[in-house]
Scaffold this motif. Structure first.
Motif, short mmCIF file in Angstrom:
data_model
loop_
_atom_site.label_atom_id
_atom_site.label_comp_id
_atom_site.label_asym_id
_atom_site.label_seq_id
_atom_site.Cartn_x
_atom_site.Cartn_y
_atom_site.Cartn_z
N SER A 140 1.47 5.10 -0.02
CA SER A 140 0.80 6.36 0.30
C SER A 140 1.76 7.51 0.13
N GLY A 141 1.22 8.73 0.19
CA GLY A 141 2.04 9.93 0.10
C GLY A 141 2.30 10.41 -1.31
N GLN A 173 -4.44 9.55 -4.50
CA GLN A 173 -3.04 9.68 -4.11
C GLN A 173 -2.51 8.47 -3.34
N HIS A 174 -3.08 7.30 -3.65
CA HIS A 174 -2.63 6.01 -3.12
C HIS A 174 -2.55 5.01 -4.27
N THR A 196 5.58 4.37 2.26
CA THR A 196 5.39 5.80 1.96
C THR A 196 6.42 6.21 0.92
N HIS A 245 7.25 6.49 -8.58
CA HIS A 245 6.07 7.14 -9.16
C HIS A 245 6.40 7.51 -10.60
N THR A 301 -1.82 0.53 -4.90
CA THR A 301 -1.58 -0.78 -4.30
C THR A 301 -0.91 -1.69 -5.33
N ASN A 354 -2.36 12.17 -8.76
CA ASN A 354 -2.89 10.93 -9.33
C ASN A 354 -2.38 10.68 -10.75
N GLN A 405 0.86 -1.19 0.00
CA GLN A 405 0.00 0.00 0.00
C GLN A 405 0.89 1.24 0.00
N ILE A 422 -3.07 4.77 -9.77
CA ILE A 422 -3.16 5.66 -8.61
C ILE A 422 -4.59 6.19 -8.51
N PRO A 445 2.58 -1.63 4.40
CA PRO A 445 2.47 -0.19 4.13
C PRO A 445 3.82 0.37 3.69
#
Length: 147
Positions: free
Chosen positions: A34-35, A71-72, A143, A91, A74, A39, A32, A68, A141
Motif C-alpha cells: 500500500s501507499g 494505488q495498491h 507500505t 515501484h 499484491t 497506478n 499487500q 497496480i 502487509p
C-alpha cells in the motif's frame, strides 16, 4: 550495504527463482503493498530465504511482478515451502527491471521491505524483515516508502 547493491538485488522477473527449495502446491505468500503514489507501472518483489542472500542481486528465492490498481499491488509467491522469508520490493513506475538509484546509492523511486523494516545507510537486515512461514495461504502487509 549501499542502496546501489540493494537496487541491483531487485532485478526481478515474474516467476524468477534461483535457489532450490522444496516447493509445496497450495502454499502461498501474498504481500499487500500500500501507499503507492500512483497506478503507473508495476511493483517488483523478491522473496528471499536466507540472510546470506538478502537482498543480493540474482539471489532471490522467487520474484514476481504485480500490477497496480487503486494505488495498491499484491505480490503473490506460490508453491512456497515452510521456512523463514523476507521480501524486498520497489515501484517500477516506468517499467524498470532494477531500482534506480542516485549518485550515492539512494533510491530514486519507491521501495520497501516486509515488516516495513527500515535500514540505516542501506537496506535492513534479513532478520528485521523476516517472517516465519508455516505453510498455507498467508498475507503480509507492507507500505512503500518514497525518497
Amino acid at each position: 550495504m549501499t542502496f546501489t547493491k540493494f537496487g541491483c538485488a531487485l532485478v526481478v522477473a515474474a516467476g524468477f527463482g534461483l535457489a532450490a527449495a522444496q516447493a509445496q502446491q497450495g502454499n502461498s505468500i501474498s504481500v499487500q503493498v500500500s501507499g503507492l503514489r500512483n497506478n503507473n507501472g508495476d511493483v517488483r518483489c523478491g522473496l528471499y530465504n536466507s540472510a546470506a542472500t538478502f537482498p543480493k542481486s540474482g539471489q532471490e528465492f522467487k520474484g514476481v511482478v504485480a500490477p497496480i490498481s487503486g494505488q495498491h499491488a499484491t505480490c503473490t509467491f506460490t508453491d512456497v515451502a515452510p521456512g523463514v522469508y523476507a521480501v524486498a520490493f520497489f515501484h517500477a513506475e516506468k517499467g524498470e527491471t532494477k531500482m534506480r538509484t542516485g549518485f550515492f546509492g539512494q533510491p530514486e523511486e519507491g521501495y520497501g521491505f516486509s515488516r516495513d523494516a527500515k535500514g540505516t545507510m542501506g537496506p535492513p537486515s534479513f532478520n528485521a524483515a523476516a517472517y516465519t512461514y508455516s505453510g498455507g495461504a498467508t498475507s503480509w502487509p507492507a507500505t512503500i516508502t518514497y525518497p
